[in-house]
Design a protein around this motif. Sequence first.
Motif, PDB file in Angstrom:
ATOM      1  N   ILE A 113      -4.144  -5.757  10.328  1.00  0.00           N
ATOM      2  CA  ILE A 113      -3.163  -4.832   9.764  1.00  0.00           C
ATOM      3  C   ILE A 113      -1.883  -5.585   9.397  1.00  0.00           C
ATOM      4  N   TYR A 114      -1.519  -6.585  10.213  1.00  0.00           N
ATOM      5  CA  TYR A 114      -0.346  -7.402   9.897  1.00  0.00           C
ATOM      6  C   TYR A 114      -0.600  -8.296   8.682  1.00  0.00           C
ATOM      7  N   GLU A 115      -1.831  -8.797   8.583  1.00  0.00           N
ATOM      8  CA  GLU A 115      -2.164  -9.621   7.413  1.00  0.00           C
ATOM      9  C   GLU A 115      -1.951  -8.840   6.116  1.00  0.00           C
ATOM     10  N   PHE A 116      -2.427  -7.608   6.088  1.00  0.00           N
ATOM     11  CA  PHE A 116      -2.242  -6.768   4.901  1.00  0.00           C
ATOM     12  C   PHE A 116      -0.773  -6.455   4.657  1.00  0.00           C
ATOM     13  N   ILE A 117      -0.056  -6.103   5.716  1.00  0.00           N
ATOM     14  CA  ILE A 117       1.354  -5.732   5.579  1.00  0.00           C
ATOM     15  C   ILE A 117       2.180  -6.894   5.035  1.00  0.00           C
ATOM     16  N   HIS A 118       1.941  -8.096   5.559  1.00  0.00           N
ATOM     17  CA  HIS A 118       2.693  -9.264   5.096  1.00  0.00           C
ATOM     18  C   HIS A 118       2.415  -9.559   3.621  1.00  0.00           C
ATOM     19  N   LEU A 119       1.238  -9.169   3.144  1.00  0.00           N
ATOM     20  CA  LEU A 119       0.892  -9.379   1.732  1.00  0.00           C
ATOM     21  C   LEU A 119       1.307  -8.192   0.858  1.00  0.00           C
ATOM     22  N   GLY A 120       1.919  -7.180   1.470  1.00  0.00           N
ATOM     23  CA  GLY A 120       2.368  -6.016   0.717  1.00  0.00           C
ATOM     24  C   GLY A 120       1.256  -5.081   0.289  1.00  0.00           C
ATOM     25  N   ILE A 121       0.147  -5.090   1.036  1.00  0.00           N
ATOM     26  CA  ILE A 121      -1.008  -4.248   0.697  1.00  0.00           C
ATOM     27  C   ILE A 121      -1.015  -3.002   1.579  1.00  0.00           C
ATOM     28  N   PRO A 122      -1.030  -1.800   0.991  1.00  0.00           N
ATOM     29  CA  PRO A 122      -1.131  -0.570   1.797  1.00  0.00           C
ATOM     30  C   PRO A 122      -2.411  -0.574   2.631  1.00  0.00           C
ATOM     31  N   VAL A 123      -2.362   0.095   3.781  1.00  0.00           N
ATOM     32  CA  VAL A 123      -3.481   0.048   4.715  1.00  0.00           C
ATOM     33  C   VAL A 123      -3.954   1.456   5.085  1.00  0.00           C
ATOM     34  N   VAL A 124      -5.275   1.648   5.069  1.00  0.00           N
ATOM     35  CA  VAL A 124      -5.903   2.862   5.599  1.00  0.00           C
ATOM     36  C   VAL A 124      -6.490   2.497   6.949  1.00  0.00           C
ATOM     37  N   THR A 125      -6.132   3.238   8.007  1.00  0.00           N
ATOM     38  CA  THR A 125      -6.605   2.893   9.357  1.00  0.00           C
ATOM     39  C   THR A 125      -7.350   4.052   9.995  1.00  0.00           C
ATOM     40  N   SER A 126      -8.078   3.725  11.043  1.00  0.00           N
ATOM     41  CA  SER A 126      -8.647   4.759  11.917  1.00  0.00           C
ATOM     42  C   SER A 126      -7.515   5.313  12.789  1.00  0.00           C
ATOM     43  N   ASP A 127      -7.817   6.318  13.612  1.00  0.00           N
ATOM     44  CA  ASP A 127      -6.751   6.984  14.367  1.00  0.00           C
ATOM     45  C   ASP A 127      -6.552   6.397  15.761  1.00  0.00           C
ATOM     46  N   ASN A 128      -6.931   5.134  15.963  1.00  0.00           N
ATOM     47  CA  ASN A 128      -6.669   4.479  17.256  1.00  0.00           C
ATOM     48  C   ASN A 128      -5.158   4.394  17.482  1.00  0.00           C
ATOM     49  N   MET A 129      -4.725   4.658  18.679  1.00  0.00           N
ATOM     50  CA  MET A 129      -3.300   4.799  18.971  1.00  0.00           C
ATOM     51  C   MET A 129      -2.455   3.580  18.536  1.00  0.00           C
ATOM     52  N   PRO A 130      -2.864   2.343  18.827  1.00  0.00           N
ATOM     53  CA  PRO A 130      -2.011   1.210  18.421  1.00  0.00           C
ATOM     54  C   PRO A 130      -1.840   1.100  16.904  1.00  0.00           C
ATOM     55  N   LEU A 131      -2.831   1.534  16.140  1.00  0.00           N
ATOM     56  CA  LEU A 131      -2.725   1.456  14.680  1.00  0.00           C
ATOM     57  C   LEU A 131      -1.754   2.506  14.128  1.00  0.00           C
TER      58      LEU A 131
END
Length: 270
Positions: free
Chosen positions: A252-270
């Motif tokens: 998730i950090y890899e995507f964020i640092h590249l400016g890419i929006p992220v779709v995640t599952s509902d796991n609490m840390p995400l």
Amino acid sequence: KYTPNSDLLRSDVNYYELTFINCLRLFKYFFNYMRRTSSSDFIVIDNRKAACFALLFYPIIRHRIVIYDMREFYLCENYNSFRNKIGTYFESCFVNLADLVLCANQQRARLAKVHHNLKAKPIPTENNRQIGGDVGIVKLDVVEEYKKIILTRSQDKERINFVSTDGFSIERRTPEIIEVCSQFPKKINLFIFGKNQQKAHKYIVDHDLTNVVHLGSVDGNVLGELLGLMDVGFVVYGSHDLNNSYCASGKIYEFIHLGIPVVTSDNMPL
């Protein structure tokens, strides 16, 4: 792995691959290293396999400042294999002997304190990382080869490129990701990087999917270049054990640092 001239001692070799001669060399190196250190020096024990080694030598290392990095959150009851149970058991024995414990997020830090009855709450470190950088002359051809595949499928400018870098895995819910993408109302591509390319290809053929492609495993620097062609990233975890429920995703950090929006599952840390 063990190298005689390294100042960083690593014990990430598999138990059954560590020959008797290499064990002797490893022990000799360790004793020589300990002779050069003092009680003010730190020793970082990284994950379960290293915990086995650390328990063996605890009478020596206890006179140093011992830090244990609990990269995962495994419990003995989560495993069927004897080898995994042994590694997890050694970790549970050693974690209370460390002067400081590191965990990969806030949730795991709280769980570790309660489950292992620790005196102090572990320090959360977060798996914040970036990919990309020096591709190198040798790998430029590899980048261009993959780019051709991606760009050929992206000629329609209205088409959205989704990407998952977790390979094909039931635990990481890849079939669910594929199903969602196959039912998406707009024109999209789903590019998958990682392990189990043959399983993914069989699944794609069996379900007659034309907008999903598994491109296999690539070097991190190469992946960083290719992600620049993507529009949205998937980061999805299961909830079948605590290690996944309270995941510590670096992706998730890899995507964020590249400016890419992220779709995640509902796991609490995400």
